[in-house]
Write an enzyme that holds these catalytic residues in place. Structure first.
Site, PDB file in Angstrom:
ATOM      1  N   SER A 279       1.120  -0.741   0.322  1.00 37.82           N
ATOM      2  CA  SER A 279      -0.069  -0.366  -0.002  1.00 37.82           C
ATOM      3  C   SER A 279       0.916   0.899  -0.145  1.00 37.82           C
ATOM      4  O   SER A 279       2.007   1.701   0.926  1.00 37.82           O
ATOM      5  CB  SER A 279      -1.335  -0.041   1.012  1.00 37.82           C
ATOM      6  OG  SER A 279      -1.705   0.885   0.975  1.00 37.82           O
TER       7      SER A 279
ATOM      8  N   LYS B 203      -3.829   1.885  -1.890  1.00 37.42           N
ATOM      9  CA  LYS B 203      -2.974   3.282  -1.114  1.00 37.42           C
ATOM     10  C   LYS B 203      -4.531   3.585  -0.249  1.00 37.42           C
ATOM     11  O   LYS B 203      -5.554   3.256  -0.074  1.00 37.42           O
ATOM     12  CB  LYS B 203      -3.372   4.477  -1.740  1.00 37.42           C
ATOM     13  CG  LYS B 203      -3.533   5.794  -0.930  1.00 37.42           C
ATOM     14  CD  LYS B 203      -1.736   5.659  -0.781  1.00 37.42           C
ATOM     15  CE  LYS B 203      -1.972   6.651   0.043  1.00 37.42           C
ATOM     16  NZ  LYS B 203      -0.416   6.342   1.412  1.00 37.42           N
ATOM     17  N   GLY B 204      -3.802   3.505   1.503  1.00 34.36           N
ATOM     18  CA  GLY B 204      -5.297   3.289   1.331  1.00 34.36           C
ATOM     19  C   GLY B 204      -6.257   4.666   1.940  1.00 34.36           C
ATOM     20  O   GLY B 204      -5.733   6.025   0.995  1.00 34.36           O
TER      21      GLY B 204
ATOM     22  N   GLY C 220       1.636  11.728   4.273  1.00 32.34           N
ATOM     23  CA  GLY C 220       0.663  12.140   5.192  1.00 32.34           C
ATOM     24  C   GLY C 220      -1.103  11.812   4.690  1.00 32.34           C
ATOM     25  O   GLY C 220      -1.866  12.371   5.251  1.00 32.34           O
TER      26      GLY C 220
ATOM     27  N   CYS D 257       0.061   4.371  11.625  1.00 32.40           N
ATOM     28  CA  CYS D 257       0.877   5.297  10.415  1.00 32.40           C
ATOM     29  C   CYS D 257       1.529   6.817  11.674  1.00 32.40           C
ATOM     30  O   CYS D 257       0.743   7.146  12.441  1.00 32.40           O
ATOM     31  CB  CYS D 257      -0.677   6.448  10.132  1.00 32.40           C
ATOM     32  SG  CYS D 257       0.033   7.371   8.256  1.00 32.40           S
TER      33      CYS D 257
ATOM     34  N   ILE E  46       5.605  -5.088   8.367  1.00 36.59           N
ATOM     35  CA  ILE E  46       5.876  -3.783   9.396  1.00 36.59           C
ATOM     36  C   ILE E  46       5.341  -2.867   7.927  1.00 36.59           C
ATOM     37  O   ILE E  46       6.228  -3.118   6.774  1.00 36.59           O
ATOM     38  CB  ILE E  46       7.483  -3.783  10.311  1.00 36.59           C
ATOM     39  CG1 ILE E  46       8.103  -3.613   8.854  1.00 36.59           C
ATOM     40  CG2 ILE E  46       7.593  -4.287  10.864  1.00 36.59           C
ATOM     41  CD1 ILE E  46       9.991  -2.663   9.581  1.00 36.59           C
TER      42      ILE E  46
ATOM     43  N   THR F 290       5.894   1.373   8.551  1.00 32.22           N
ATOM     44  CA  THR F 290       7.341   1.657   8.432  1.00 32.22           C
ATOM     45  C   THR F 290       7.961   1.656  10.382  1.00 32.22           C
ATOM     46  O   THR F 290       6.946   2.724  10.528  1.00 32.22           O
ATOM     47  CB  THR F 290       7.585   3.681   7.620  1.00 32.22           C
ATOM     48  OG1 THR F 290       6.174   3.877   8.095  1.00 32.22           O
ATOM     49  CG2 THR F 290       7.149   3.562   5.935  1.00 32.22           C
TER      50      THR F 290
ATOM     51  N   GLY G 154       7.438  -2.427  -1.340  1.00 31.77           N
ATOM     52  CA  GLY G 154       7.114  -1.318  -0.972  1.00 31.77           C
ATOM     53  C   GLY G 154       8.115  -0.334  -1.456  1.00 31.77           C
ATOM     54  O   GLY G 154       7.719  -0.287  -3.351  1.00 31.77           O
TER      55      GLY G 154
HETATM   56  C1  FMN Z   1       5.414   6.359  -0.054  1.00 25.76           C
HETATM   57  C2  FMN Z   1       5.122   5.109   0.698  1.00 25.76           C
HETATM   58  C3  FMN Z   1       3.702   5.137   0.842  1.00 25.76           C
HETATM   59  C4  FMN Z   1       3.121   4.987   2.070  1.00 25.76           C
HETATM   60  N1  FMN Z   1       1.736   5.000   1.984  1.00 25.76           N
HETATM   61  C5  FMN Z   1       1.058   2.997   2.555  1.00 25.76           C
HETATM   62  C6  FMN Z   1      -0.790   3.744   3.133  1.00 25.76           C
HETATM   63  O1  FMN Z   1      -1.022   4.362   2.654  1.00 25.76           O
HETATM   64  N2  FMN Z   1      -0.727   2.555   3.771  1.00 25.76           N
HETATM   65  C7  FMN Z   1      -0.043   1.314   4.238  1.00 25.76           C
HETATM   66  O2  FMN Z   1      -0.488   0.461   5.492  1.00 25.76           O
HETATM   67  N3  FMN Z   1       1.372   1.366   4.302  1.00 25.76           N
HETATM   68  C8  FMN Z   1       2.010   2.363   3.711  1.00 25.76           C
HETATM   69  N4  FMN Z   1       2.771   3.011   3.297  1.00 25.76           N
HETATM   70  C9  FMN Z   1       4.249   1.872   3.785  1.00 25.76           C
HETATM   71  C10 FMN Z   1       4.568   0.406   3.546  1.00 25.76           C
HETATM   72  O3  FMN Z   1       3.047  -0.419   2.743  1.00 25.76           O
HETATM   73  C11 FMN Z   1       5.304  -0.713   3.395  1.00 25.76           C
HETATM   74  O4  FMN Z   1       4.771  -1.186   4.456  1.00 25.76           O
HETATM   75  C12 FMN Z   1       6.547   0.165   3.980  1.00 25.76           C
HETATM   76  O5  FMN Z   1       6.969   0.748   3.335  1.00 25.76           O
HETATM   77  C13 FMN Z   1       7.807  -1.042   4.393  1.00 25.76           C
HETATM   78  O6  FMN Z   1       7.155  -1.863   3.026  1.00 25.76           O
HETATM   79  P1  FMN Z   1       8.900  -1.257   2.059  1.00 25.76           P
HETATM   80  O7  FMN Z   1      10.279  -1.427   2.949  1.00 25.76           O
HETATM   81  O8  FMN Z   1       8.611  -2.033   1.026  1.00 25.76           O
HETATM   82  O9  FMN Z   1       8.414  -0.297   1.212  1.00 25.76           O
HETATM   83  C14 FMN Z   1       3.794   3.918   2.541  1.00 25.76           C
HETATM   84  C15 FMN Z   1       5.094   3.380   2.667  1.00 25.76           C
HETATM   85  C16 FMN Z   1       5.992   4.992   1.246  1.00 25.76           C
HETATM   86  C17 FMN Z   1       7.287   4.505   1.362  1.00 25.76           C
END
Ligand code: FMN
Length: 300
Positions: free
Chosen positions: A21, A45-46, A72, A131, A192, A194, A266
């Protein structure tokens, strides 16, 4: 031939690779870059009840092997999501997972109810309980097992879709939180989101982000994510979806060995849009070479 398919409750995925997401928009944005039909799933996207404009810039900052973001939770809101975004995905043969967020348990429940009416297209609901960069809500849900239980129990009452609880790594101990998810009826846990981090602009003598703190993702967080997946998968019986820094197939295998049933990609989508497709091929090749027949055979 190895069988890459997996099941999470009633959710059937042809392979265990899902786009995470917030890193694949509403899915359709990637249609000219990769074959969406080759993916196990797309986690969109959330979505919140009302549209959210997100944070003012800067929203993104690159770090060594990672990315800080402070988006945000910008999104179009549930009404436009249902009327405009969802129909664009109707002809794709991949599992659509909706990701939702709210400021109260009631908002999560209302969103789940709205999405349940579209169960012909949406195959699971992921609850973003974690978040770090929104001032209200967010962090409190992800750190409080009682609040998490309240949301999951309420959501399960209004939908038969599988419910995935996406947890925050910004906690002392994930075990009581994962256990609360399982006991309240979650069908799976994804780990996880972030990690909370920051960066300083040394020439302006100021934090880079207006909110000071932002969410760290990308290869830098992989060892932490693996640790969370290991701990959660040894504490609960429901499937764990591993997320965090996965950018090549070898990373994915580590997550399966640590106890993940599926994985999400991600940040890697940003620097290599084909990462997911390459990872699926890599998993297949590794399983064939090593004689693994099913994803679960790789678990340590
Ligand atoms: C730009 C960006 C936007 C994100 N938006 C969401 C979101 O809307 N909802 C959510 O649950 N996680 C969101 N995440 C978290 C990612 O889904 C993921 O859990 C996190 O980035 C760790 O994975 P990765 O290291 O592969 O990016 C977002 C991450 C990034 C980088």
């Amino acid at each position: 031939m190895p069988d890459l398919s997996i099941k999470i409750s009633s959710l059937y995925l042809k392979n265990p690779v899902i786009l995470a997401s917030g890193t694949c928009g509403y899915g359709i944005e990637l249609k000219d870059l990769i074959d969406l039909n080759s993916l196990g799933g797309l986690c969109l996207k959330g979505i919140s009840l009302k549209p959210r404009p997100g944070n003012p810039p800067p929203r993104i900052h690159e770090t060594a092997s990672g990315l800080l973001n402070s988006i945000g939770l910008e999104n179009v809101g549930i009404d436009r999501f249902i009327s405009e975004k969802l129909p664009l995905l109707k002809d794709y043969d991949t599992c659509i997972i909706a990701n939702i967020l709210g400021d109260s348990a009631q908002q999560y429940i209302e969103l789940a109810q709205r999405l349940d009416a579209h169960h012909d297209q949406i195959k699971a609901i992921e609850l973003n309980l974690s978040c770090p960069n929104v001032k209200c809500g967010g962090i409190a849900f992800g750190t409080d097992p009682k609040l998490i239980s309240q949301i999951i129990t309420g959501v399960k009452k209004v939908t038969n879709l599988p419910v995935i609880a996406k947890l925050s790594p910004n906690v002392q101990d994930i075990v009581p939180i994962a256990t609360a998810c399982e006991e309240s009826g979650a069908d799976a846990i994804s780990l996880i989101n972030t990690l909370l981090g920051t960066a300083i602009d040394i020439f302006r003598k100021k934090p880079v982000f207006n909110n000071i703190f932002a969410g760290l993702s990308g290869p830098a967080i992989k060892p932490v994510a693996l640790r969370f997946v290991w701990q959660a998968s040894h504490a609960v019986k429901i499937p764990i979806i591993g997320i965090g820094g996965i950018s090549k197939w070898e990373d994915a295998i580590e997550f399966f060995m640590a106890g993940a049933t599926a994985i999400q990609i991600g940040t890697a989508n940003f620097f290599n849009p084909s990462a997911s497709v390459q990872i699926i091929q890599g998993i297949k090749g590794f399983m064939r070479k090593m004689g693994y027949k099913k994803i679960e055979d790789m678990r340590i």
